[in-house]
Design an enzyme around this catalytic site. Structure first.
Site, PDB file in Angstrom:
ATOM      1  NE  ARG A 225       3.768 -24.410  -6.641  1.00 19.29           N
ATOM      2  CZ  ARG A 225       2.704 -24.533  -6.835  1.00 19.29           C
ATOM      3  NH1 ARG A 225       1.681 -24.034  -8.048  1.00 19.29           N
ATOM      4  NH2 ARG A 225       1.921 -24.607  -6.018  1.00 19.29           N
ATOM      5  CG  HIS A 226       2.701 -18.450 -12.980  1.00 17.24           C
ATOM      6  ND1 HIS A 226       1.460 -19.269 -13.446  1.00 17.24           N
ATOM      7  CD2 HIS A 226       3.003 -17.489 -13.476  1.00 17.24           C
ATOM      8  CE1 HIS A 226       0.900 -18.251 -14.159  1.00 17.24           C
ATOM      9  NE2 HIS A 226       1.680 -17.132 -13.868  1.00 17.24           N
ATOM     10  N   PRO A 227       1.672 -19.635 -10.299  1.00 15.41           N
ATOM     11  CG  PRO A 227      -0.061 -18.470 -10.087  1.00 15.41           C
ATOM     12  CD  PRO A 227       1.557 -18.209 -10.197  1.00 15.41           C
ATOM     13  CB  VAL A 228      -1.294 -21.024 -13.824  1.00 15.96           C
ATOM     14  CG1 VAL A 228      -2.264 -21.182 -15.010  1.00 15.96           C
ATOM     15  CG2 VAL A 228      -2.425 -20.564 -13.025  1.00 15.96           C
ATOM     16  CG  PHE A 232       6.682 -19.677 -15.044  1.00 17.59           C
ATOM     17  CD1 PHE A 232       6.495 -19.332 -16.179  1.00 17.59           C
ATOM     18  CD2 PHE A 232       6.782 -19.111 -13.822  1.00 17.59           C
ATOM     19  CE1 PHE A 232       5.840 -18.299 -16.426  1.00 17.59           C
ATOM     20  CE2 PHE A 232       6.300 -17.158 -13.913  1.00 17.59           C
ATOM     21  CZ  PHE A 232       6.752 -17.273 -15.781  1.00 17.59           C
TER      22      PHE A 232
END
Length: 408
Positions: A225-228, A232
């Site tokens: 996943r995307h950290p933000v 995602f």
């Protein structure tokens, strides 16, 4: 004509970072002469092998020519200096200090060729407390912060699945060489380029650095996943996984329609990227309620139809056989005297000319057909061709005042 046609590169590098740099230059038409010690580049002895030949070496040294020089012998050392006088670029990846002991360092060579662009690639750079430390991709990834951010939360830190420390250093070196050559057209003088594997990996971590700056915290290991942003990540399907990337409110509205929940954007929990990130588990549950009922192919088709970025997880064999990559011409082939026709991955940039800039105007990309060289195969040819040309310092004199200023 390719974009680097006529450029002469003297390649003293070994194994991966340096040879990758010079392979990129050779792809664009540079004449890359690989000066090897009598035993040859260590990569000649690294697997995998076919019929006793290293496929690894063949991939990294396509389109180059080989000369054997024992730099501990005075005659061979003198020969290298003569070649360096006629080179545009020199690339080496010895441990710092070795070139000085061999008498082929930048300070020595700029005296006979002030136009020379000299690139040194190392693990930690030419100065600093770690300059003499041995460096391998694994150790540099471990030190860079990249490994600490790679992997699932319930696993240990994970190495990226390719030697990105070496490859990124080689890529940055090739970029810096071209920048230095452009500068040389204005100044008439070369440059000394110092590229470190550690610096290269640290400089890539833009998202992590932005989080550290804004919040004082690091994302840690967040898996795929995307950290933000969210959703995602990779999500379960009936027969595998699908990657979905939603990074704006506009795309999230499309995503909400895709999963049959058009009301989601009006819900304060999902109204913007920051709110969605705080409710990541709920977003994942909603996503997989939709995706787990479909095969990966079905989910992918629906996502693309809805304008939601999504992709299957492909391995290298799948992607190199894909219609897209074949259309882009990334996979090349050359005829090897032992291995026969073998594929290689070309440098990926297309150079276009003309107003339209379409595929039919692609020019200068480089279409390597020459194989990697047999050790010392081109010695006589190189000496005849290179040493018949006047030294670069004779063709493009630089004043003594300029020379005293140094090239850094």
């Amino acid at each position: 004509m390719t974009v680097l046609d006529g450029l002469r590169v003297l390649d003293l590098s070994r194994v991966l970072a340096g040879p990758y740099c010079t392979a990129l230059l050779a792809d664009l038409g540079a004449d890359v002469v690989k000066a090897e010690a009598p035993g040859g580049d260590d990569a000649r002895h690294l697997g995998p092998f076919l019929d006793g030949e290293s496929v690894y070496f063949a991939q990294l040294n396509r389109g180059k020519r080989s000369i054997v020089l024992d730099l501990k012998k005075p005659d061979d050392h003198a020969l290298l200096l003569r070649l360096a006088e006629r080179a545009d670029v020199l690339v080496e990846n010895f441990r710092p200090g070795v070139t000085e002991r061999l008498g082929i360092d930048h300070r020595t060579l700029e005296k006979c060729n002030p136009r020379l662009v000299y690139a040194s690639i190392s693990g930690f750079g030419q100065d600093g407390p770690l300059r003499q430390s041995p460096a391998y991709d694994l150790t540099v990834q471990a030190m860079s912060g990249l490994m600490a951010a790679t992997g699932a939360p319930d696993s240990g830190p994970t190495r990226v699945g390719e030697s990105v420390g070496d490859l990124m250093a080689g890529l940055f070196a090739s970029w810096a060489i071209c920048a230095a050559l452009f500068d040389r057209e204005r100044s008439g003088r070369g440059r000394y380029i110092d590229v470190a594997m550690l610096d290269s990996l640290v400089s890539m971590q833009v998202t992590t650095m932005s989080l550290l700056t804004a919040t004082g915290t690091l994302p840690g290991r967040v898996g795929n996943r995307h950290p933000v942003s969210t959703p995602f990540d990779t999500y379960r399907t009936a027969d595998g996984l699908l990657a979905i990337a939603v990074a704006s409110d506009t795309v999230f509205a499309r995503f909400a329609g895709l999963v049959g929940r058009p009301e989601l954007p009006a819900d304060p929990r999902f109204a913007d990227d920051t709110a969605r990130a705080r409710h990541i588990d709920e977003v994942k549950r909603i996503t997989e309620e939709w995706s787990s009922r479909l095969t990966t192919a079905e989910a992918l088709e629906q996502a693309r139809s809805a304008g939601v970025p999504a992709a299957p997880i492909q391995d290298l064999a799948e992607v190199t056989n894909s219609e897209q990559i074949r259309h882009r011409g990334l996979l090349g082939e050359f005829e090897h005297p032992v291995l026969g026709r073998i594929p290689f991955l070309r440098q990926p940039v297309h150079f276009h000319t003309g107003a339209e800039g379409g595929p039919d105007t692609d020019s200068g990309t480089g279409r390597v057909t020459a194989p990697s060289p047999v050790l010392g195969e081109h010695t006589e040819e190189i000496l005849d061709q290179w040493l018949s040309r006047p030294p670069a310092s004779a063709a493009f004199p630089v004043s003594a005042g300029d020379r005293q200023g140094g090239l850094r």
